[in-house]
Scaffold this active site. Structure first.
Site, mmCIF file in Angstrom:
data_model
loop_
_atom_site.group_PDB
_atom_site.id
_atom_site.type_symbol
_atom_site.label_atom_id
_atom_site.label_comp_id
_atom_site.label_asym_id
_atom_site.label_seq_id
_atom_site.Cartn_x
_atom_site.Cartn_y
_atom_site.Cartn_z
ATOM 1 N N SER A 1 0.823 -1.204 0.000
ATOM 2 C CA SER A 1 0.000 0.000 0.000
ATOM 3 C C SER A 1 0.864 1.264 0.000
ATOM 4 C CB SER A 1 -0.960 -0.064 1.198
ATOM 5 O OG SER A 1 -1.994 0.852 1.062
ATOM 6 N N HIS B 1 -8.172 -5.281 -0.265
ATOM 7 C CA HIS B 1 -6.965 -4.524 0.090
ATOM 8 C C HIS B 1 -6.283 -5.248 1.239
ATOM 9 C CE1 HIS B 1 -4.368 -1.031 -0.021
ATOM 10 N NE2 HIS B 1 -4.430 -0.963 1.293
ATOM 11 N N ASP C 1 -9.478 -4.317 -5.511
ATOM 12 C CA ASP C 1 -8.986 -3.578 -4.342
ATOM 13 C C ASP C 1 -9.742 -2.257 -4.187
ATOM 14 O OD1 ASP C 1 -7.449 -1.967 -2.553
ATOM 15 O OD2 ASP C 1 -5.656 -3.146 -2.996
#
Ligand SMILES: *[C@@H]1O[C@H](CO)[C@@H](O)[C@H](O)[C@H]1NC(C)=O
Length: 426
Positions: free
Chosen positions: A195, A354, A325
């Site tokens: 991320s 995610h 996601d």
């Protein structure tokens, strides 16, 4: 009556389960792998069996929100013992590195073991389950793992009024250089980020270019285009993630609030303290952009996106993205730039959410599916680099690079001396 109700509930449950089962079956597909068909890539991919097997979502995990929240709440956290090292940075701040603790006596890794630097997502740290799973898997793969906690995360100390940003790469540079100095005999320095950590890692690689001591990188659920991914957080259910992450940011801020006392405008620490910054964007507007000199949040997101770094990647880089996601959406993934980058390998799965990737083979609460892929790929890359002689110590490129580094260091020392002389002279 009660009997009738019980039958209705049983029937309903059976129907929903059947639908979830069929959906999971329907979405069971091999991951899509894209890379240039070089001999290097062919050999590396041949050593990644996980990429040749279908990705099997667990029942009910075909909904990205269910999967994201389920993974965050129920994923097991393997017991990892860390030893913390505090690294002081040139701006007077500090960074906490959490090394997997190595007992002196048994099972210690050899001096030439690859070292893997892990960069967690926004507000994440060494205590997070997906990070711990990677640390455990690193050891199993014979690698030394170290978690680079961004300032303030994982209860790390903050000693100056500055956290971090999506494109502040100063700490990453300091950490990578430090790790390289600490393990000079390591066969390969590697890094993997999730991320925001993935965004920062690719930004660093793009800026550093061939000067980086890293030999390969893995990027997972990277938000890539921060303008698009932040926009996505404003709509529908995704608002929940925005509010949650902003709450975590605020909690970290409040622990160190006093450092910001009296910070002049445009800093707005009081707005954060008073709860007037409910979203990530609000927090960035009150604090982040001023720490790093951006004129606006829009300019910050546009200029900090790691999509910009893709053409400049200097080392083999594996990018794994889930197409559903909700925080790092596929619309933000620069597929064209990745296809044009000969060093990139892009892997996409239909589902995964995610930081989810709840997959059948590792079970509903086990390691994310990406662990298997990441370590197969990294191990294969280290092997290939060793074979071609460009990876490990003794490799020609590496030697040249080290000579460059020494030369650079000498120059900077000379400059420093000149600076001191100039100051003394003045
Ligand atoms: C991000 O997306 C916006 C909107 O589509 C686009 O204008 C911008 O160029 C993208 N940025 C990068 C770095 O690709």
């Amino acid at each position: 009556m009660a009997k009738l109700l019980a039958s209705a509930v049983a029937l309903g449950t059976a129907f929903i389960s059947a639908a979830a089962w069929f959906d999971a079956r329907r979405k069971t597909q091999k991951p899509t792998v894209e890379c240039h068909p070089t001999e290097f890539n062919n050999r590396v991919l041949a050593a990644c069996p996980s990429l040749n097997l279908p990705y099997q979502p667990v029942m009910f995990m075909t909904n990205p929100h269910v999967e994201t929240i389920f993974a965050a709440k129920t994923r097991t956290k393997p017991a990892v013992r860390y030893q913390r090292e505090i690294l002081h940075t040139s701006d007077g701040g500090c960074v906490a590195l959490d090394w997997q603790w190595e007992p002196e006596s048994d099972k210690a890794l050899p001096a030439d073991a690859p070292v893997l630097v892990l960069l967690p997502g926004l507000t994440g740290g060494s205590g997070d389950s997906y990070v711990s799973h990677a640390v455990v898997a690193a050891r199993a793969a014979g690698m030394r793992a170290v978690v680079f906690n961004s300032r303030g995360t994982a209860d790390s100390p903050v000693i100056t009024p500055q956290f971090y940003s999506a494109s502040f790469t100063g700490d990453t540079r300091a950490v990578v250089a430090h790790v390289a100095r600490r393990y000079p005999a390591s066969r390969a320095l590697l890094a993997a980020g999730w991320s925001l950590g993935a965004n920062i890692l690719l930004r660093y690689l793009g800026e550093e270019g061939a000067a980086t001591p890293l030999r390969a990188a893995v990027s997972m659920c990277n938000p890539f285009n921060l303008t698009i991914s932040n926009q996505g957080l404003k709509s529908g259910f995704s608002r929940i993630y925005d509010l949650n992450l902003a709450t975590s940011l605020r909690n970290i801020f409040m622990k160190h609030e006093l450092l910001w006392t009296g910070m002049p405008p445009p800093f707005r620490p009081d707005d954060v303290a008073a709860g007037r910054c409910p979203t990530i964007r609000d927090f960035d507007d009150a604090i982040t952009i001023h720490s790093f000199g951006w004129p606006s949040v829009d300019a910050y997101y546009a200029g900090s996106s790691s999509a910009l770094s893709v053409p400049h990647l200097p080392v083999p880089t594996l990018c794994i993205q889930a197409l559903d996601d909700p925080i790092a959406p596929k619309e933000a993934t620069p597929f064209e730039a990745l296809r044009a980058q000969p060093l990139a390998t892009t892997v996409t799965t239909l589902t995964g959410g995610h930081l989810g990737w709840v997959e059948a083979r590792t079970g509903a609460t086990g390691a994310p599916w990406t662990n298997a892929v990441m370590f197969e790929w990294l191990s294969a890359v280290v092997e290939e680099l060793g074979r071609s002689g460009s990876g490990g110590k003794g490799g020609k490129q590496q030697e040249e690079r080290q000579q460059d580094d020494v030369a650079r260091q000498l120059v900077s020392e000379e400059e420093e001396v000149a600076g001191v002389v100039a100051r003394v002279g003045a």
